[in-house]
Design an enzyme around this catalytic site. Structure first.
Site, mmCIF file in Angstrom:
data_model
loop_
_atom_site.group_PDB
_atom_site.id
_atom_site.type_symbol
_atom_site.label_atom_id
_atom_site.label_comp_id
_atom_site.label_asym_id
_atom_site.label_seq_id
_atom_site.Cartn_x
_atom_site.Cartn_y
_atom_site.Cartn_z
ATOM 1 N N HIS A 62 0.852 -1.220 0.026
ATOM 2 C CA HIS A 62 -0.098 0.073 -0.024
ATOM 3 C C HIS A 62 0.902 1.120 0.188
ATOM 4 O O HIS A 62 0.515 2.546 -0.149
ATOM 5 C CB HIS A 62 -1.099 -0.004 1.153
ATOM 6 C CG HIS A 62 -0.620 0.502 2.501
ATOM 7 N ND1 HIS A 62 -0.346 -0.715 3.403
ATOM 8 C CD2 HIS A 62 -0.293 1.459 3.148
ATOM 9 C CE1 HIS A 62 -0.192 -0.116 4.422
ATOM 10 N NE2 HIS A 62 -0.023 1.253 4.487
ATOM 11 N N ASP A 83 1.035 -7.863 2.342
ATOM 12 C CA ASP A 83 1.449 -6.168 1.913
ATOM 13 C C ASP A 83 2.835 -5.799 1.951
ATOM 14 O O ASP A 83 3.264 -5.064 2.637
ATOM 15 C CB ASP A 83 0.680 -5.380 3.197
ATOM 16 C CG ASP A 83 0.124 -4.018 2.945
ATOM 17 O OD1 ASP A 83 0.638 -3.460 1.814
ATOM 18 O OD2 ASP A 83 -0.534 -3.221 3.498
ATOM 19 N N SER A 85 3.760 2.271 8.475
ATOM 20 C CA SER A 85 3.664 1.251 7.435
ATOM 21 C C SER A 85 4.950 1.062 6.782
ATOM 22 O O SER A 85 5.770 1.966 6.141
ATOM 23 C CB SER A 85 2.689 1.734 6.291
ATOM 24 O OG SER A 85 1.276 1.187 6.966
HETATM 25 N N1 ARG Z 1 -4.961 0.645 7.749
HETATM 26 C C1 ARG Z 1 -3.671 0.693 7.046
HETATM 27 C C2 ARG Z 1 -3.029 1.982 7.231
HETATM 28 O O1 ARG Z 1 -3.547 2.882 7.738
HETATM 29 C C3 ARG Z 1 -3.523 0.071 5.762
HETATM 30 C C4 ARG Z 1 -4.380 0.960 4.876
HETATM 31 C C5 ARG Z 1 -4.079 0.315 3.437
HETATM 32 N N2 ARG Z 1 -5.016 -0.676 2.864
HETATM 33 C C6 ARG Z 1 -6.409 -0.672 2.648
HETATM 34 N N3 ARG Z 1 -7.226 -1.658 2.681
HETATM 35 N N4 ARG Z 1 -7.070 0.440 2.597
HETATM 36 O O2 ARG Z 1 -2.752 2.731 6.697
HETATM 37 N N1 ASP Z 2 -1.701 1.333 7.954
HETATM 38 C C1 ASP Z 2 -0.850 2.609 8.747
HETATM 39 C C2 ASP Z 2 0.068 3.022 7.773
HETATM 40 O O1 ASP Z 2 -0.142 3.211 6.514
HETATM 41 C C3 ASP Z 2 -0.215 1.922 9.987
HETATM 42 C C4 ASP Z 2 -0.932 2.086 11.045
HETATM 43 O O2 ASP Z 2 -1.900 3.009 11.228
HETATM 44 O O3 ASP Z 2 -0.863 1.424 11.880
HETATM 45 O O4 ASP Z 2 1.085 3.683 8.207
#
Ligand code: ARG
Ligand code: ASP
Length: 693
Positions: free
Chosen positions: A88, A225, A628
């Site tokens: 991502h 990921d 991330s």
């Molecule tokens: N929750 C994670 C973070 O904040 C991954 C976000 C990307 N993935 C998604 N399915 N939207 O950024």
């Molecule tokens: N998914 C998040 C990121 O993109 C990480 C988090 O919020 O724990 O940095």
């Protein structure tokens, strides 16, 4: 009686110690000050030294960590500049290289030789050269009694001097002075920024984004990921713009990869760039977040997501147009739900209030007397305006037609730029969704923003048309911005007419309202609050002399440490900390987009022997957005995983960390190796990596 009570207290303490062998560790520590924590880290299993983590005299682990782009982390894994980050985090670049003929998002991408690696204009990685406490230099010339304006000016001037001295021309360095603890401390950060960063490999999205929005922020998780890049440098190993003559960057340090795996209780640490936390704020700020801001924003986004989903499920074309938009709306939407729930469950507001009561008592007669009342009053003064600001962002500014008008305003009067923006915009625009969102968002705006704060323009439109629905019809019928053909046919002499377009008028009127009515109060109260927080932060440090404080995250390099652990999200449920390929096959369903794995993965699994292939794991490291892609390391400092998410029951960790529920989610590096080998057939990449075991 007394002795008995004493003994039972002792017993209780011993019992507590026995059932909490390794307390989960809150905190995101500055690497340069890690000696503060190194004893605790070592007591919990860490085998290296503070100098191994951070040193300016010799290569240390910090030299293997990069800020990837402007909001992620990455790590060096070879002597030839190879880096791992999340899928991502690489998504936008993978997308830019994709076309109908080469859909790397869908099919994945694997460079079969270095010549096939793909350059990514605009992508940079930044290495921290060093960080340094410069509080004394930054405040040189400041004395008690000067005004805040004078202080700010001194800080600005001294910072500039320090930065200029640090980045002497021609060295490829950038620097910044960052305020920590709300400006009680200042650190100079000096970076070396490389801009020739090439895409080496990425799995198909059905692996790299497996579980999509359904599994996002959730456990059990099975997302692969990751994506792989390589840094290139000039002949002297220095930063250089892309050139086919550049050579793979030779790092001072890179991580060895451990294939030994993880088990519950293992020490882990995360080395990366967390973006933003607010751990030391006043209770009312927490209450506002959990009881006002989060619920309102969640409700607005629920509506928008429903509208998108309705049309996305009716048409494959619309699904493709809106999937990235949907994902970005859904990501924060889901996080806020976990955050609000977590804050309520932890009773953070009550805990903070109790703490504040003790603080007030202690503060009486000190320079902190009255401080909390002042903060309370300032927050009360700010919040209606802050709410209006947040609401404006989440309503008016989410209408795509208004977004396009704003983009045109920014491009005005360049007809070429306007036309190229229109091309981009219409590629992913579906008018029925936008019409429904217009009506829903403008209705919510009228219902939730206090009459006295509403823009006159808004009231006039409602009065003129009688309803939001009728206003919407008039806007969409009257605006040329709904028609790509009309915009592309525009001539120079038509430019002025754009300014009377109904979408342009909305954009303009609300912007003016924001600038004239909301911003002045918001910015002055915000400034006053952050100054008061500077005192409150220092006050908290004086009040709790024995506590080790860590500064709130601000995208600077940090170390968080903890251990591999499951959790219990609810009564009767215990989550184990490791997921496997078996779980992917259990979720696999060709009819559900988020769970439709590539056939090759099914075939590999069918051959047998891969049921126990690890995929992801949970640990107690304190992380946030920006972490991330961060390396997750074991007690020997070897790479065991790549951080990519948290569990949603723990997302309040940006405000309050609960050792029971806060878990970071990492990709097990062995799954990366598995996919690179079995799906990518790119195991030649292993030749340049060093395996610890
Ligand atoms: N929750 C994670 C973070 O904040 C991954 C976000 C990307 N993935 C998604 N399915 N939207 O950024
Ligand atoms: N998914 C998040 C990121 O993109 C990480 C988090 O919020 O724990 O940095």
């Amino acid at each position: 009686m007394k002795t008995l009570r004493f003994i039972s207290i002792l017993a209780a303490v011993a019992l507590l110690a026995a059932i909490q062998p390794a307390r989960a560790d809150e905190g995101m520590w500055l690497p340069a000050l890690i000696s503060q924590r190194i004893g605790d880290m070592q007591a919990k299993g860490f085998k290296l030294t503070a100098e191994d983590i951070y040193s300016v005299n010799q290569a240390s682990l910090k030299d293997a960590v990069v800020l990837f782009g402007r909001g992620c982390t990455g790590e060096l894994v070879s002597g030839d500049g190879l880096i791992f980050t999340n899928h991502h985090c690489g998504y936008g670049y993978i997308q830019k290289h994709s076309s109908v003929e080469h859909d790397y998002l869908k099919d994945g991408f694997w460079a079969l030789s270095r010549a096939e690696e793909l350059p990514n204009p605009g992508l940079t990685v930044s290495f921290l050269e060093y960080m340094q406490d410069v509080t004394a230099q930054v405040l040189e010339g400041y004395s008690e009694g000067m005004s805040e304006e004078q202080r700010a000016q001194i800080v600005r001037q001294n910072s500039k001097k320090l930065i200029d001295a640090a980045v002497a021309p021609g060295k490829g360095l950038t620097a910044s002075v960052e305020a920590l603890f709300y400006g009680n401390q200042y650190f100079l950060f000096v970076f070396r920024v490389y801009s020739d960063v090439r895409l080496v490999g990425a799995p198909p999205s059905s692996i790299g984004k497996f579980g999509g929005e359904t599994d996002n922020w959730m456990w059990p998780r099975h997302t692969g990921d990751f994506s792989i890049f390589r840094i290139y440098a000039d002949a002297n190993n220095a930063p250089a713009a892309y050139s086919p003559d550049n050579k793979p960057y030779q790092p001072k340090k890179f991580f060895k990869v451990s294939r030994a795996g993880v088990k519950e209780g293992d020490f882990t640490f995360v080395y990366g760039c967390p973006g933003s936390t607010r751990e030391y704020i006043y209770s009312e700020d927490v209450r506002y977040t959990a009881e006002v801001s989060d619920p309102h924003k969640i409700a607005l986004r629920t509506t928008r997501l429903e509208k998108m989903k309705k049309y996305m499920s009716q048409s494959q074309a619309v699904r493709i147009q809106y999937s990235a938009k949907y994902a970005s709306v859904a990501n924060a939407w889901k996080k806020w739900q976990g955050e609000a729930k977590g804050i309520n469950k932890m009773k953070t507001v009550a805990t903070k209030k109790a703490y504040e009561a003790r603080f007030r008592q202690w503060a009486s007669g000190t320079r902190y007397e009255g401080l909390l009342d002042r903060i309370e009053a300032l927050i009360a003064q700010r919040n209606p305006y802050y709410f209006a600001y947040e609401y404006y962002n989440e309503t008016v500014r989410t209408i795509e037609l208004v977004q396009m008008a704003s983009a045109f305003k920014a491009a005005f009067p360049s007809l070429d730029v306007i036309k190229s923006r229109a091309e981009d915009f219409f590629k992913d625009y579906y008018r029925p969704i936008d019409e429904e969102i217009f009506t829903a968002m403008m209705t919510a705006f009228g219902a939730n923003i206090d009459q006295s704060l509403q823009p006159q323009f808004y009231k006039d439109q409602i009065a003129k048309y009688g309803s939001v629905e009728a206003w919407k019809d008039a806007v969409f019928a009257g605006s040329v911005f709904t028609s790509k053909e009309k915009i592309l046919a525009l001539k120079a002499e038509d430019l002025e007419t754009l300014k009377t377009d109904p979408a342009w008028e909305i954009s303009e009127a609300f912007r003016n309202w924001y600038n004239e009515t909301v911003f002045p109060v918001l910015s002055s109260t915000n400034r006053a609050i952050s100054l008061a927080y500077r005192d409150y932060m220092q006050g908290q440090m004086d009040f709790e002399k024995d506590k080790d404080f860590y500064p709130d995250a601000n995208l600077t390099l940090r170390v968080a440490y903890g251990y591999v652990a499951g959790y219990s999200p609810a009564d009767g449920i215990d989550y184990r900390p490791v997921s496997t390929l078996k779980g992917i096959i259990e979720k696999d369903n060709p009819d559900i987009f988020d769970y439709n794995i590539p056939q090759v993965l099914r075939d590999i699994y069918a051959q047998g022997g891969h049921e126990a292939q690890p995929v992801c794991f949970l640990a107690t490291n304190h992380t946030t957005g920006g972490n991330s892609g961060s390396p997750v390391l074991n007690a020997d400092g070897n790479l065991i995983g790549i951080n990519f998410d948290r569990v949603w029951e723990g997302t309040m960790s940006d405000i309050a960390f609960d050792p029971e529920f806060c878990r970071n989610i990492s990709l097990d590096v062995r799954y990366l190796l598995f996919i690179v080998d079995k799906v990518g057939h790119a195991s030649y990449l292993f030749d340049e990596m060093v395996f610890a075991d």
